[in-house]
Design a protein around this motif. Structure first.
Motif, PDB file in Angstrom:
ATOM      1  N   HIS A 240     -13.516   1.014  10.425  1.00 42.56           N
ATOM      2  CA  HIS A 240     -12.561   0.772   9.344  1.00 42.56           C
ATOM      3  C   HIS A 240     -13.129  -0.155   8.282  1.00 42.56           C
ATOM      4  O   HIS A 240     -13.863  -1.096   8.586  1.00 42.56           O
ATOM      5  CB  HIS A 240     -11.280   0.125   9.891  1.00 42.56           C
ATOM      6  N   THR A 241     -12.782   0.115   7.025  1.00 45.16           N
ATOM      7  CA  THR A 241     -12.855  -0.896   5.973  1.00 45.16           C
ATOM      8  C   THR A 241     -11.424  -1.135   5.502  1.00 45.16           C
ATOM      9  O   THR A 241     -10.547  -0.282   5.697  1.00 45.16           O
ATOM     10  CB  THR A 241     -13.732  -0.445   4.793  1.00 45.16           C
ATOM     11  N   TYR A 242     -11.181  -2.296   4.876  1.00 47.00           N
ATOM     12  CA  TYR A 242      -9.816  -2.702   4.580  1.00 47.00           C
ATOM     13  C   TYR A 242      -9.669  -3.062   3.107  1.00 47.00           C
ATOM     14  O   TYR A 242     -10.612  -3.530   2.457  1.00 47.00           O
ATOM     15  CB  TYR A 242      -9.430  -3.898   5.459  1.00 47.00           C
ATOM     16  N   ASN A 243      -8.451  -2.836   2.591  1.00 46.33           N
ATOM     17  CA  ASN A 243      -8.190  -3.198   1.200  1.00 46.33           C
ATOM     18  C   ASN A 243      -7.744  -4.652   1.106  1.00 46.33           C
ATOM     19  O   ASN A 243      -7.694  -5.376   2.115  1.00 46.33           O
ATOM     20  CB  ASN A 243      -7.177  -2.242   0.568  1.00 46.33           C
ATOM     21  N   GLU A 244      -7.396  -5.080  -0.108  1.00 44.28           N
ATOM     22  CA  GLU A 244      -7.053  -6.487  -0.327  1.00 44.28           C
ATOM     23  C   GLU A 244      -5.780  -6.908   0.395  1.00 44.28           C
ATOM     24  O   GLU A 244      -5.516  -8.103   0.582  1.00 44.28           O
ATOM     25  CB  GLU A 244      -6.903  -6.766  -1.828  1.00 44.28           C
ATOM     26  N   ASN A 245      -4.962  -5.937   0.840  1.00 38.08           N
ATOM     27  CA  ASN A 245      -3.736  -6.233   1.573  1.00 38.08           C
ATOM     28  C   ASN A 245      -3.920  -6.177   3.087  1.00 38.08           C
ATOM     29  O   ASN A 245      -2.963  -6.363   3.835  1.00 38.08           O
ATOM     30  CB  ASN A 245      -2.638  -5.267   1.147  1.00 38.08           C
ATOM     31  N   TYR A 247      -4.798  -3.499   4.873  1.00 36.13           N
ATOM     32  CA  TYR A 247      -4.606  -2.165   5.440  1.00 36.13           C
ATOM     33  C   TYR A 247      -5.924  -1.382   5.407  1.00 36.13           C
ATOM     34  O   TYR A 247      -6.764  -1.601   4.527  1.00 36.13           O
ATOM     35  CB  TYR A 247      -3.549  -1.398   4.654  1.00 36.13           C
ATOM     36  N   GLU A 249      -8.611   1.053   4.379  1.00 38.52           N
ATOM     37  CA  GLU A 249      -8.903   1.768   3.141  1.00 38.52           C
ATOM     38  C   GLU A 249      -9.723   3.023   3.420  1.00 38.52           C
ATOM     39  O   GLU A 249      -9.485   4.071   2.838  1.00 38.52           O
ATOM     40  CB  GLU A 249      -9.637   0.859   2.171  1.00 38.52           C
ATOM     41  N   THR A 250     -10.698   2.890   4.324  1.00 34.14           N
ATOM     42  CA  THR A 250     -11.445   4.049   4.801  1.00 34.14           C
ATOM     43  C   THR A 250     -11.552   3.963   6.319  1.00 34.14           C
ATOM     44  O   THR A 250     -11.576   2.865   6.893  1.00 34.14           O
ATOM     45  CB  THR A 250     -12.865   4.130   4.204  1.00 34.14           C
ATOM     46  N   ARG A 267     -10.250   8.576   3.294  1.00 38.30           N
ATOM     47  CA  ARG A 267     -10.000   7.600   2.238  1.00 38.30           C
ATOM     48  C   ARG A 267      -8.484   7.571   2.003  1.00 38.30           C
ATOM     49  O   ARG A 267      -7.906   8.575   1.572  1.00 38.30           O
ATOM     50  CB  ARG A 267     -10.742   7.985   0.965  1.00 38.30           C
ATOM     51  N   ILE A 269      -4.959   6.413   0.333  1.00 42.25           N
ATOM     52  CA  ILE A 269      -4.313   5.922  -0.874  1.00 42.25           C
ATOM     53  C   ILE A 269      -2.870   5.560  -0.532  1.00 42.25           C
ATOM     54  O   ILE A 269      -2.146   6.357   0.085  1.00 42.25           O
ATOM     55  CB  ILE A 269      -4.333   6.986  -1.995  1.00 42.25           C
ATOM     56  N   TYR A 270      -2.436   4.373  -0.940  1.00 41.44           N
ATOM     57  CA  TYR A 270      -1.096   3.886  -0.615  1.00 41.44           C
ATOM     58  C   TYR A 270      -0.212   3.855  -1.864  1.00 41.44           C
ATOM     59  O   TYR A 270      -0.702   3.795  -2.997  1.00 41.44           O
ATOM     60  CB  TYR A 270      -1.165   2.466  -0.042  1.00 41.44           C
TER      61      TYR A 270
END
Length: 276
Positions: A240-245, A247, A249-250, A267, A269-270
Motif C-alpha cells: 500500500h501507499t497512502y494519501n494525505e488523509n 487512506y 492511494e495505491t 489506484r 480515487i475518493y
C-alpha cells in the motif's frame, strides 16, 4: 500467457468463494469508538490509469451499485455489476450480474437478528439456493466462527486482542494419513497495517469483495478487520501507499507464485462525504 493464467486464477477464486456489527470491540469486551468515514471510494483505475470500477451511492452515502470493467480483455465493455437492495436501512440483497459469463450471476441474501447482527447469508443461482453460511459471535460482538450449509462449525476467527483477524483455524476432512471422515486443523495467519481501510458505504456487510478483480483469497478476514490486510503469511502480499488523509492511494498485489508483465495495481480515487 501469464496474463491469462492470472485471470483464470482470479476468476475461479471468485467462483470458489460461492461454495465455501457496527461498532468495533476489543476481545476484552470493551467497545472502541469508530470514527465516521470522511471519504467514499469513487473510482478505481489500474496501473495504466484505465477505469476498473465505478461506485454509485444514494443520498445516505450507501452503496447502490458497483460497475466493473476489464480494459485489457474487454476494452470499452462493462463486465459486471453488483447491485444492492436495502430493508430497514440495511443491505438485504446483493445481486451479482455477470455480463461476460452470465452463468455465474448470483444473488446473496443477508440475514440479520433482532440486534442487527448478520447471522447468516444464502447464495442463490437461478432461484436455487447453492450455499448458506451461519455466523456465531463472541460476547463482544465480533464474529467467532462460521458454519457452512448446516454442517459442522469449522472456521474459527482469532483476533488476538486486536481489531483484526490475525489467525483462522479451519477444520478440513481428510488429507495425508487421515481418513476422509476425520478432520485436520489448518491455520491461516495474517498481517495488517495501522491505516483506515477504503470505505465503500456497505456498513457491516462483508459478503462481497468491493475491490474489482481482487480475488477472494482472504475475503472474510480482510473485510471483517479494521485495518488493511498487507500479508497472508506464506502467501500473497498487498503493498500500500497512502494519501494525505491516511487512506490507501495505491495497492499493488503480489500473488504468491504468480508473475505478470505489468504490476497488478489499484489506484483509488475518493470523494469527500459532505453533510448538509
Amino acid at each position: 500467457m501469464k496474463k491469462r493464467i492470472l485471470l483464470l486464477y482470479l476468476f475461479f477464486g471468485t467462483i470458489l468463494s460461492l461454495t465455501l456489527s457496527s461498532c468495533n470491540s476489543n476481545d476484552d469486551g470493551q467497545a472502541t469508538v469508530e470514527e465516521k468515514p470522511r471519504f467514499l471510494v469513487d473510482k478505481i483505475y489500474n496501473y495504466d490509469h484505465e477505469l476498473m470500477a465505478d461506485y454509485f451511492y444514494n443520498s445516505n452515502n450507501q452503496l447502490m451499485k458497483r460497475s466493473t470493467y476489464d480494459p485489457q480483455n474487454y476494452p470499452g465493455q462493462k463486465i459486471q455489476d453488483y447491485e444492492f437492495e436495502y430493508e430497514n436501512n440495511r443491505i438485504s440483497l446483493i445481486k451479482s450480474i455477470n455480463y461476460t459469463h452470465p452463468q455465474f450471476s448470483h444473488d446473496i441474501k443477508i440475514i440479520y437478528d433482532a440486534q442487527g447482527r448478520i447471522t447468516a447469508d444464502e447464495t442463490y443461482q437461478y432461484g436455487n439456493r447453492i450455499n448458506r453460511r451461519d455466523y456465531k459471535y463472541y460476547d463482544n460482538g465480533k464474529i467467532m466462527s462460521i458454519v457452512f450449509l448446516n454442517d459442522i462449525e469449522n472456521y474459527f476467527m482469532d483476533y488476538q486482542n486486536t481489531d483484526n483477524i490475525m489467525q483462522v483455524k479451519l477444520l478440513m476432512k481428510g488429507g495425508d494419513e487421515i481418513a476422509n471422515t476425520e478432520y485436520r486443523e489448518i491455520y491461516r495467519n495474517f498481517v495488517y497495517d495501522n491505516h483506515p481501510k477504503p470505505y465503500f458505504g456497505t456498513a457491516s456487510v462483508f459478503q462481497f469483495e468491493p475491490m474489482p478483480g481482487y480475488g477472494e483469497e482472504a475475503l472474510l478476514e480482510k473485510n471483517l478487520s479494521k485495518n488493511n490486510l498487507i500479508e497472508f503469511v506464506n502467501g500473497s502480499k498487498w503493498i500500500h501507499t497512502y494519501n494525505e488523509n491516511g487512506y490507501p492511494e495505491t495497492i499493488e498485489v503480489k500473488w504468491k507464485d504468480v508473475e505478470t508483465e505489468k504490476p497488478i495495481m489499484y489506484r483509488i480515487i475518493y470523494r469527500e462525504i459532505t453533510t448538509d
